[in-house]
Every structure is written in structure tokens, then in C-alpha cells.
Design a protein around this motif. Structure first.
Motif, PDB file in Angstrom:
ATOM      1  N   GLY A 186       0.796  -1.218   0.000  1.00 57.00           N
ATOM      2  CA  GLY A 186       0.000   0.000   0.000  1.00 57.00           C
ATOM      3  C   GLY A 186       0.833   1.273   0.000  1.00 57.00           C
ATOM      4  O   GLY A 186       0.363   2.324   0.414  1.00 57.00           O
ATOM      5  N   LEU A 187       2.055   1.188  -0.492  1.00 56.30           N
ATOM      6  CA  LEU A 187       2.945   2.349  -0.550  1.00 56.30           C
ATOM      7  C   LEU A 187       3.107   2.785  -1.996  1.00 56.30           C
ATOM      8  O   LEU A 187       3.027   1.967  -2.911  1.00 56.30           O
ATOM      9  CB  LEU A 187       4.314   2.000   0.043  1.00 56.30           C
ATOM     10  N   ASN A 188       3.379   4.085  -2.218  1.00 53.75           N
ATOM     11  CA  ASN A 188       3.599   4.535  -3.592  1.00 53.75           C
ATOM     12  C   ASN A 188       4.974   5.145  -3.801  1.00 53.75           C
ATOM     13  O   ASN A 188       5.320   5.520  -4.898  1.00 53.75           O
ATOM     14  CB  ASN A 188       2.505   5.507  -4.048  1.00 53.75           C
ATOM     15  N   THR A 189       5.766   5.260  -2.741  1.00 56.71           N
ATOM     16  CA  THR A 189       7.156   5.693  -2.854  1.00 56.71           C
ATOM     17  C   THR A 189       8.001   4.874  -1.888  1.00 56.71           C
ATOM     18  O   THR A 189       7.506   4.380  -0.877  1.00 56.71           O
ATOM     19  CB  THR A 189       7.332   7.187  -2.505  1.00 56.71           C
ATOM     20  N   MET A 190       9.278   4.776  -2.214  1.00 55.32           N
ATOM     21  CA  MET A 190      10.190   4.019  -1.369  1.00 55.32           C
ATOM     22  C   MET A 190      10.546   4.847  -0.140  1.00 55.32           C
ATOM     23  O   MET A 190      10.927   6.019  -0.265  1.00 55.32           O
ATOM     24  CB  MET A 190      11.465   3.691  -2.157  1.00 55.32           C
ATOM     25  N   PRO A 191      10.384   4.279   1.043  1.00 52.79           N
ATOM     26  CA  PRO A 191      10.793   4.999   2.257  1.00 52.79           C
ATOM     27  C   PRO A 191      12.303   5.260   2.229  1.00 52.79           C
ATOM     28  O   PRO A 191      13.055   4.568   1.550  1.00 52.79           O
ATOM     29  CB  PRO A 191      10.434   4.021   3.384  1.00 52.79           C
ATOM     30  N   ARG A 192      12.747   6.253   2.979  1.00 55.71           N
ATOM     31  CA  ARG A 192      14.175   6.612   3.012  1.00 55.71           C
ATOM     32  C   ARG A 192      15.005   5.659   3.848  1.00 55.71           C
ATOM     33  O   ARG A 192      16.210   5.574   3.669  1.00 55.71           O
ATOM     34  CB  ARG A 192      14.338   8.022   3.556  1.00 55.71           C
ATOM     35  N   SER A 193      14.374   4.988   4.799  1.00 54.94           N
ATOM     36  CA  SER A 193      15.122   4.110   5.694  1.00 54.94           C
ATOM     37  C   SER A 193      14.253   2.928   6.105  1.00 54.94           C
ATOM     38  O   SER A 193      13.045   2.928   5.887  1.00 54.94           O
ATOM     39  CB  SER A 193      15.555   4.881   6.947  1.00 54.94           C
ATOM     40  N   ARG A 194      14.892   1.944   6.711  1.00 49.30           N
ATOM     41  CA  ARG A 194      14.139   0.784   7.206  1.00 49.30           C
ATOM     42  C   ARG A 194      13.197   1.209   8.327  1.00 49.30           C
ATOM     43  O   ARG A 194      12.106   0.682   8.462  1.00 49.30           O
ATOM     44  CB  ARG A 194      15.096  -0.308   7.666  1.00 49.30           C
ATOM     45  N   ARG A 195      13.600   2.194   9.091  1.00 52.70           N
ATOM     46  CA  ARG A 195      12.734   2.712  10.158  1.00 52.70           C
ATOM     47  C   ARG A 195      11.469   3.328   9.563  1.00 52.70           C
ATOM     48  O   ARG A 195      10.371   3.085  10.035  1.00 52.70           O
ATOM     49  CB  ARG A 195      13.490   3.735  10.988  1.00 52.70           C
ATOM     50  N   ASP A 196      11.636   4.114   8.494  1.00 55.07           N
ATOM     51  CA  ASP A 196      10.474   4.699   7.811  1.00 55.07           C
ATOM     52  C   ASP A 196       9.595   3.615   7.203  1.00 55.07           C
ATOM     53  O   ASP A 196       8.369   3.712   7.248  1.00 55.07           O
ATOM     54  CB  ASP A 196      10.915   5.669   6.713  1.00 55.07           C
ATOM     55  N   LEU A 197      10.218   2.594   6.623  1.00 53.96           N
ATOM     56  CA  LEU A 197       9.452   1.480   6.063  1.00 53.96           C
ATOM     57  C   LEU A 197       8.585   0.848   7.142  1.00 53.96           C
ATOM     58  O   LEU A 197       7.385   0.653   6.958  1.00 53.96           O
ATOM     59  CB  LEU A 197      10.387   0.432   5.451  1.00 53.96           C
ATOM     60  N   ALA A 198       9.166   0.542   8.279  1.00 51.85           N
ATOM     61  CA  ALA A 198       8.419  -0.077   9.378  1.00 51.85           C
ATOM     62  C   ALA A 198       7.274   0.825   9.846  1.00 51.85           C
ATOM     63  O   ALA A 198       6.156   0.362  10.076  1.00 51.85           O
ATOM     64  CB  ALA A 198       9.362  -0.394  10.532  1.00 51.85           C
ATOM     65  N   ARG A 199       7.547   2.111   9.962  1.00 48.64           N
ATOM     66  CA  ARG A 199       6.534   3.064  10.431  1.00 48.64           C
ATOM     67  C   ARG A 199       5.372   3.183   9.437  1.00 48.64           C
ATOM     68  O   ARG A 199       4.204   3.134   9.822  1.00 48.64           O
ATOM     69  CB  ARG A 199       7.182   4.425  10.660  1.00 48.64           C
TER      70      ARG A 199
END
Length: 67
Positions: A15-28
Motif C-alpha cells: 500500500g505504498l507509492n514511494t520508497m521509504p528513506r530508511s528501514r525505520r520509515d518502512l516499518a513506520r
């Protein structure tokens, strides 16, 4: 299916449309869309792992989150 297609497919599964900047952002970001009380499908798990590894290979600075 090339790596770029797999990358966008993995984002879409989560459900994402851009790549998060970090693994922490991905998890959040994923936690917002996918409540912990709901089990994940194998496809969602694979997509998360793929994006996590992509961030790791790109030099993500969240070294404390490495498994």
C-alpha cells in the motif's frame, strides 16, 4: 519480471507509492496501513523483505535495526 517491476509491485502490495528513506520509515509506514493484529499473507511478507533488503543494500543508515 525485472527488478524495477518487482520493486514497484512490492510497494503496491504494502500500500505504498514511494520508497521509504530508511528501514525505520518502512516499518513506520507499513505499521500505519497494516495493524499488528492482522496476519500478513506470504505475499506481504515477501514484499516487506524485498524492500527491507533494497534499503539495506542502498546503505540505509538505520544500522541499529539490522537483524
Amino acid at each position: 519480471m525485472g527488478p524495477r517491476t518487482e520493486y514497484w509491485a512490492a510497494l503496491a502490495v504494502l500500500g505504498l507509492n514511494t520508497m521509504p528513506r530508511s528501514r525505520r520509515d518502512l516499518a513506520r509506514l507499513v505499521a500505519r496501513c497494516h495493524p499488528a493484529s492482522q496476519p500478513w499473507s506470504a505475499e506481504q511478507t515477501a514484499a516487506y523483505r524485498q524492500l527491507w533488503e533494497e534499503l539495506e543494500m542502498s546503505g540505509d543508515s538505520d544500522a541499529t535495526l539490522a537483524a
